[in-house]
Write a protein that holds these residues in place. Structure first.
Motif, PDB file in Angstrom:
ATOM      1  N   TYR A 207      57.004  56.142  30.661  1.00 34.20           N
ATOM      2  CA  TYR A 207      58.185  56.020  29.799  1.00 34.20           C
ATOM      3  C   TYR A 207      57.827  55.271  28.521  1.00 34.20           C
ATOM      4  O   TYR A 207      57.021  54.346  28.536  1.00 34.20           O
ATOM      5  N   ILE A 208      58.468  55.692  27.444  1.00 37.13           N
ATOM      6  CA  ILE A 208      58.234  55.064  26.144  1.00 37.13           C
ATOM      7  C   ILE A 208      59.010  53.742  26.082  1.00 37.13           C
ATOM      8  O   ILE A 208      60.187  53.686  26.472  1.00 37.13           O
ATOM      9  N   GLY A 213      64.910  55.803  27.544  1.00 39.49           N
ATOM     10  CA  GLY A 213      64.957  56.341  28.908  1.00 39.49           C
ATOM     11  C   GLY A 213      64.566  57.810  28.919  1.00 39.49           C
ATOM     12  O   GLY A 213      63.909  58.290  27.997  1.00 39.49           O
ATOM     13  N   ASP A 214      64.981  58.500  29.969  1.00 34.19           N
ATOM     14  CA  ASP A 214      64.649  59.925  30.094  1.00 34.19           C
ATOM     15  C   ASP A 214      65.641  60.734  29.264  1.00 34.19           C
ATOM     16  O   ASP A 214      66.827  60.818  29.614  1.00 34.19           O
ATOM     17  N   ALA A 215      65.139  61.322  28.193  1.00 34.13           N
ATOM     18  CA  ALA A 215      66.038  62.003  27.253  1.00 34.13           C
ATOM     19  C   ALA A 215      66.760  63.175  27.927  1.00 34.13           C
ATOM     20  O   ALA A 215      67.948  63.398  27.689  1.00 34.13           O
TER      21      ALA A 215
HETATM   22  N1  URA Z   1      60.188  61.528  28.323  1.00 34.39           N
HETATM   23  C1  URA Z   1      61.382  60.910  28.213  1.00 34.39           C
HETATM   24  O1  URA Z   1      62.418  61.558  28.266  1.00 34.39           O
HETATM   25  N2  URA Z   1      61.419  59.578  28.061  1.00 34.39           N
HETATM   26  C2  URA Z   1      60.304  58.825  27.964  1.00 34.39           C
HETATM   27  O2  URA Z   1      60.402  57.608  27.800  1.00 34.39           O
HETATM   28  C3  URA Z   1      59.064  59.484  28.088  1.00 34.39           C
HETATM   29  C4  URA Z   1      59.038  60.827  28.266  1.00 34.39           C
END
Ligand code: URA
Length: 226
Positions: A207-208, A213-215
């Motif tokens: 994750y960044i 979060g998870d887009a």
């Molecule tokens: N994909 C995502 O959606 N979020 C991240 O932080 C990394 C990859």
């Protein structure tokens, strides 16, 4: 060989990364809204769409135009119109969140979709869907993926598009991690990366950080139900 490249990529200094950050105050403000974990999926989707419209504008500044004949209510004149084909390719599934905004600003573009994910069991990227318009040779591409993390899926998508002989590829993201930028810079130096913010790092789960979060989950509200 792959290990050597990975080591080089890990050592790349942030200042040496080739990435265009779009620090427009409006984009930065909207990014802060997306980072907030308390906003609803509905608002998240809306803000991603708004940002994508602004990104579409920024990322097409150098599109070719040519004068066209127009008759205004007062007289005949020559006025510029877009004079080159443009292909927008969304990386499934999070890239879908950016597509509507892009299409609103660039209605003359054709659209492609590519489905790729990183399978942690086989430790490789897996392509499960690809649909492109018929003749894409030499066409300029805007490749949409809101999060450039490790760069694995983006690299797989770029590699695949290049098999079709496409023209210049511009990867359009909302956030990018230094690792992903370094990987694309190294493997595909001709690909330009646009992002709203170059982030600090990736965590162990990919994750960044600080990120949003998870887009995909946040766009499609899949966190609570999965
Ligand atoms: N994909 C995502 O959606 N979020 C991240 O932080 C990394 C990859």
């Amino acid at each position: 060989m792959a290990k050597k490249i990975a080591k080089k990529i890990a050592k790349t200094k942030t200042s040496k990364l080739r990435v265009t950050e779009m620090h427009h105050p409006v984009l930065q403000h909207k990014l802060s809204l997306l980072r907030d974990k308390n906003i609803s999926s509905m608002v998240f989707r809306q803000v991603v769409e708004e940002m994508s419209q602004l990104l579409a504008y920024e990322a097409t500044r150098d599109l070719k135009t040519q004068p066209s004949d127009v008759v205004t209510p007062l007289e005949k004149t020559k006025s510029p119109k877009i004079a080159e084909p443009l292909l927008i390719v969304a990386v499934l599934r999070a890239g879908l969140g950016m597509l509507n905004g892009m299409m609103k600003i660039l209605p003359f573009a054709t659209i492609g979709h590519i489905g790729i994910y990183r399978d942690r069991f086989v430790n490789a990227t897996v392509e499960y869907y690809l649909r492109l318009p018929k003749d894409v040779k030499n066409q300029r591409i805007l490749l949409l993926d809101p999060m450039l993390a490790s760069g694995d899926t983006a690299c797989a998508a770029i590699e695949r598009l290049k098999e079709y002989g496409v023209g210049k590829i511009r990867l359009i993201t909302l956030l990018a991690a230094p690792q992903g930028v370094a990987k694309i810079n190294k493997l595909f130096p001709d690909v330009e990366i646009y992002t709203v913010n170059l982030e600090r790092e990736l965590n162990k789960k990919g994750y960044i950080l600080p990120g949003m979060g998870d887009a995909g989950d946040r766009l499609f509200d899949t966190i609570r139900h999965s």
